[in-house]
Design a protein around this motif. Structure first.
Motif, PDB file in Angstrom:
ATOM      1  N   THR A   1       2.792   1.636  -3.328  1.00 52.56           N
ATOM      2  CA  THR A   1       1.913   2.192  -4.376  1.00 52.56           C
ATOM      3  C   THR A   1       1.737   3.691  -4.201  1.00 52.56           C
ATOM      4  O   THR A   1       1.807   4.474  -5.181  1.00 52.56           O
ATOM      5  CB  THR A   1       0.547   1.492  -4.329  1.00 52.56           C
ATOM      6  N   TYR A   2       1.531   4.133  -2.975  1.00 55.74           N
ATOM      7  CA  TYR A   2       1.322   5.566  -2.704  1.00 55.74           C
ATOM      8  C   TYR A   2       2.580   6.365  -3.039  1.00 55.74           C
ATOM      9  O   TYR A   2       2.506   7.440  -3.662  1.00 55.74           O
ATOM     10  CB  TYR A   2       0.943   5.748  -1.237  1.00 55.74           C
TER      11      TYR A   2
ATOM     12  N   TYR B   1      -4.402   2.414   5.417  1.00 53.21           N
ATOM     13  CA  TYR B   1      -3.279   1.945   6.245  1.00 53.21           C
ATOM     14  C   TYR B   1      -3.711   1.821   7.702  1.00 53.21           C
ATOM     15  O   TYR B   1      -3.378   0.825   8.381  1.00 53.21           O
ATOM     16  CB  TYR B   1      -2.105   2.916   6.119  1.00 53.21           C
TER      17      TYR B   1
ATOM     18  N   PHE C   1      -5.368   6.714   1.381  1.00 52.09           N
ATOM     19  CA  PHE C   1      -4.288   5.791   1.723  1.00 52.09           C
ATOM     20  C   PHE C   1      -4.045   5.747   3.237  1.00 52.09           C
ATOM     21  O   PHE C   1      -3.761   4.686   3.804  1.00 52.09           O
ATOM     22  CB  PHE C   1      -3.003   6.173   0.981  1.00 52.09           C
TER      23      PHE C   1
ATOM     24  N   LEU D   1       0.834  -1.202   0.000  1.00 51.99           N
ATOM     25  CA  LEU D   1       0.000   0.000   0.000  1.00 51.99           C
ATOM     26  C   LEU D   1       0.870   1.254   0.000  1.00 51.99           C
ATOM     27  O   LEU D   1       0.652   2.194  -0.792  1.00 51.99           O
ATOM     28  CB  LEU D   1      -0.925  -0.009   1.211  1.00 51.99           C
TER      29      LEU D   1
END
Length: 584
Positions: free
Chosen positions: A47-48, A70, A66, A44
Motif C-alpha cells: 500500500t505504501y 510496520y 507506515f 502494508l
C-alpha cells in the motif's frame, strides 16, 4: 509404517497430551495471529509503495505512520512467536514428563517374565531415548500448525492480490505432495531400522559395563569391542542412509519448488508488463506471500525427519505399554490378613513358558513358626517354589494357601508386608544405609531402623562407620563386604516384622566367619516366624523342622535331617558329597 499405523500412534500420543491441552490450544490461536500479521506486513508495504511512493504523495507524516505501523507489527509478531513457541514447547515437556512417569509405572507392573525376555538396555533405550525422540512429534505439530495457517493465509492473500498468478503457483503443489508422500513412505523404514540398531547398541553397552569385571578376567576385551563395533557400524549405516534421504528430500527440494514458483510469478508479471504497467508493490507483496507459502513447508519438511523418528519411537514405547506380561493378578478379599503364617502348596504345577513344567504336582505344609528347608540339585525347582510363593510368576494349576486362604485373595500390599525375602545376592540402592534399611518407606522411623539393625547384629559394623546410619551407599553397595551387605538386607527384611521369612541361599556368598555372624542374626530373625529356606550348605539347615528334597520339579523326599539320613536316599547322598568335598 503405514498411514493407518501412524494415525493410530498419533491418536494415542494425543491422549498423553490431553492434560495439557490448553498449552496446545494457546499455541494454535497464536499461530493464527502470527499468520494474520505475516499477511498484514507485506500488504502494508504494498500500500505504501503503490499509493504513496509511486504517485509521489508520500509525506513525512505518512512515512512515519507506515514505519510505525510496520515496527509495531514486527514487535507484535516477535512477541507472538515467543509465546507460541513457549506454550508449544512447555506443553511438549509436560507431556514428556507424563509419558516417562506412566511408562516407569507401567514397567513396575510388569511380571518377571517380561524382564526375563527383554534386555535391560532395550528397556532403558525405550524409556529415555525413544520417549525423548517421539516428544519431537510435538515440534512437528507446532510447525505443521504454523505451516497450515501460513499456507492458507498466504494463498488467500495471493488470490486477492492477483487471481491468475495465484492459481498458476498451484501447479507445483502436486509435485510437492508426491515428494512428501515418498519421503514419508521411505524414511519410516530407515528410521525403524535406526531405532532398532540404537536399542541393540544400548543393550551391548549396558551388558559390557555391567559385566566389565568378567570381561577383563577372561581377557575378552577385543571380542567385546569387536561385537560392539559391529553393532555400532550397523547403527552408523542406518544413520548414513537417513542423512542421505534427508539431505535430498527435505529443505533442498522445497527451496527448488520455491525457486520455480518465483520464476512462475516473475514470468507471469513480466509477460503482463509487456502490455501494461505492473505495480512494484504488487510484485513485492506477491513474492513475500510466496516466500511465506513455501518457508513453513521447508520447516515442516525438516521436521518430518523428527516426525518419522518420533512415530517409530512412539510405536516402540506403546508396545511396552501394550505388553500384557503383567505381574500375577490378585483378587483381594476385604478382610484378608496374614496373622499366623501357615503356608501350604496343594498339587502346584508351574512352568515359566507355560509348556515345560519346572514344578510338578508339588504339595507340602509349613505350620506357623516352623522352618522348612528346600534342597536339591541346580534346576530342581527350589527357586521356582519361592517365585511362586512370592507371586513373581503365576502358577498353572494347583493352589497356594496362606493361613488356609488362597494366596490370590490377599492384597499385594499385604503379601509384601507380611512376607520377607532375603536373596542370595544382596541388592543395595544408591543413598545411605538408613534409606536402604527402610527402603524409602517414610512410615518407618529412625528408631525402628536402628532396632532392626541391632536385632540382626548389623549395628556392630554400622556404628563403626564415620557417619553411622547416614553413611552413603554407592551403586550396588560395592564399598561394603558381601557379609555387611547381607546384614543390611536382613535388617531391611526384619524392620517390617514379616510373618513369613523366605531365605534364598542367604549365606552362599560369604566366608565362614561372616556366615557364623549371619547365622546368629538369622536364628533371631526366625524366632516366632514361619521360615522357608533354600540352602546349598546343608549344614545350615540340619535343625529345620522339615526338609523337602526336590528333583526335576518334584518332591522326592521329605522329613527331618535324622529321618532323611536313615533313608540313605537323595539327601543322604548330598550330605556325603558335601562332606567329601569339605575333607578334600
Amino acid at each position: 509404517m503405514t498411514t493407518r499405523e501412524q494415525w493410530t500412534v498419533i491418536k494415542r500420543l494425543l491422549k498423553f497430551a490431553a492434560p495439557y491441552k490448553w498449552f496446545f490450544i494457546g499455541s494454535i490461536v497464536l499461530s493464527a495471529v502470527i499468520s494474520g500479521i505475516n499477511v498484514f506486513l507485506p500488504w502494508l508495504l504494498q500500500t505504501y509503495m503503490d499509493r504513496y511512493l509511486r504517485t509521489s504523495n508520500a509525506t513525512i507524516a505518512i512515512m512515519w505512520m507506515f514505519a510505525g505501523l510496520y515496527f509495531f507489527g514486527m514487535v507484535t509478531r516477535a512477541l507472538m512467536q515467543f509465546w507460541q513457541n513457549y506454550t508449544s514447547t512447555m506443553g511438549a515437556e509436560y507431556m514428556l514428563e507424563n509419558v516417562r512417569r506412566k511408562l516407569f509405572s507401567q514397567l513396575h507392573q510388569k511380571g518377571m517374565r517380561y524382564f526375563d525376555q527383554t534386555p535391560g538396555g532395550s528397556i532403558l533405550s525405550r524409556l529415555m531415548n525413544d520417549t525423548m525422540t517421539f516428544s519431537n512429534f510435538w515440534a512437528l505439530l507446532n510447525t505443521l500448525i504454523l505451516a497450515i495457517f501460513a499456507v492458507i493465509s498466504s494463498f488467500a492473500a495471493m488470490y486477492f492480490t492477483d487471481v491468475t498468478v495465484a492459481l498458476w503457483t498451484l501447479v507445483l503443489v502436486p509435485f510437492l505432495g508426491v515428494t512428501i508422500w515418498y519421503y514419508q513412505r521411505y524414511s519410516s523404514k530407515v528410521y525403524r531400522r535406526m531405532r532398532e540398531r540404537l536399542s541393540e547398541l544400548n543393550t551391548k553397552l549396558a551388558e559390557a559395563i555391567t559385566g566389565i569385571s568378567v570381561i577383563q578376567e577372561f581377557r575378552q576385551e577385543r571380542r567385546t569391542a569387536a561385537n560392539f563395533e559391529t553393532t555400532n557400524q550397523a547403527y552408523y549405516d542406518t544413520r548414513k542412509a537417513m542423512i542421505r534421504t534427508n539431505s535430498l528430500l527435505l529443505s533442498p527440494i522445497i527451496n527448488l519448488f520455491y525457486a520455480l514458483g518465483t520464476v512462475i510469478v516473475l514470468g507471469m508479471f513480466g509477460m503482463r508488463g509487456l502490455h501494461e504497467v505492473v505495480a512494484a508493490g504488487v510484485i513485492y507483496a506477491f513474492i513475500t506471500y510466496l516466500n511465506n507459502f513455501y518457508s513453513p513447508m521447508s520447516n515442516m519438511m525438516d521436521s518430518l525427519s523428527d516426525f518419522q523418528n518420533g512415530m517409530v519411537a512412539g510405536s516402540r514405547v506403546l508396545r511396552v505399554v501394550d505388553d500384557q506380561t503383567l505381574a500375577p493378578a490378585q483378587h483381594p478379599v476385604a478382610d484378608a490378613k496374614i496373622t499366623r503364617g501357615k503356608v501350604e502348596f496343594r498339587h502346584v504345577t508351574f512352568a515359566y513358558d507355560e509348556e515345560h513344567p519346572v514344578l510338578r504336582d508339588v504339595s507340602f505344609v509349613v505350620e506357623p513358626g516352623q522352618t522348612v528347608a528346600l534342597v536339591g540339585q541346580t534346576g530342581s525347582g527350589k527357586t521356582s517354589t519361592i517365585n511362586v510363593l512370592m507371586r513373581f510368576y503365576e502358577f498353572q494349576s494347583g493352589q497356594v494357601l496362606i493361613d488356609d486362604r488362597d494366596i490370590r485373595e490377599y492384597p499385594a500390599e499385604e503379601l509384601r508386608t507380611k512376607m520377607g525375602l532375603v536373596l542370595q545376592e544382596p541388592q543395595l540402592f544408591y543413598g545411605d544405609i538408613q534409606t536402604n534399611i527402610r527402603m524409602f518407606n517414610p512410615d518407618i522411623s529412625d528408631d525402628q531402623v536402628q532396632r532392626a539393625a541391632h536385632f540382626v547384629q548389623a549395628d556392630e559394623f554400622i556404628d563403626q562407620l564415620p557417619e553411622g546410619y547416614a553413611t552413603p551407599v554407592l551403586e550396588r553397595g560395592t564399598e561394603y563386604s558381601a557379609g555387611q551387605r547381607q546384614l543390611i538386607t536382613f535388617a531391611r527384611t526384619v524392620v517390617t516384622d514379616p510373618k513369613i521369612l523366605i531365605l534364598d541361599e542367604a549365606t552362599a556368598n560369604v566366608d565362614t566367619e561372616t556366615e557364623t555372624m549371619i547365622q546368629t542374626g538369622l536364628s533371631r530373625i526366625q524366632e516366632n516366624r514361619t521360615t522357608i529356606a533354600i540352602a546349598h550348605r546343608l549344614s545350615t539347615i540340619q535343625n529345620a523342622d522339615l526338609i523337602l528334597v526336590l528333583n526335576r520339579g518334584k518332591i522326592v523326599e521329605r522329613g527331618t535331617n535324622d529321618s532323611l539320613m536313615q533313608q540313605h536316599g537323595y539327601y543322604y547322598d548330598m550330605i556325603q558329597l558335601q562332606n567329601a568335598a569339605h575333607v578334600d
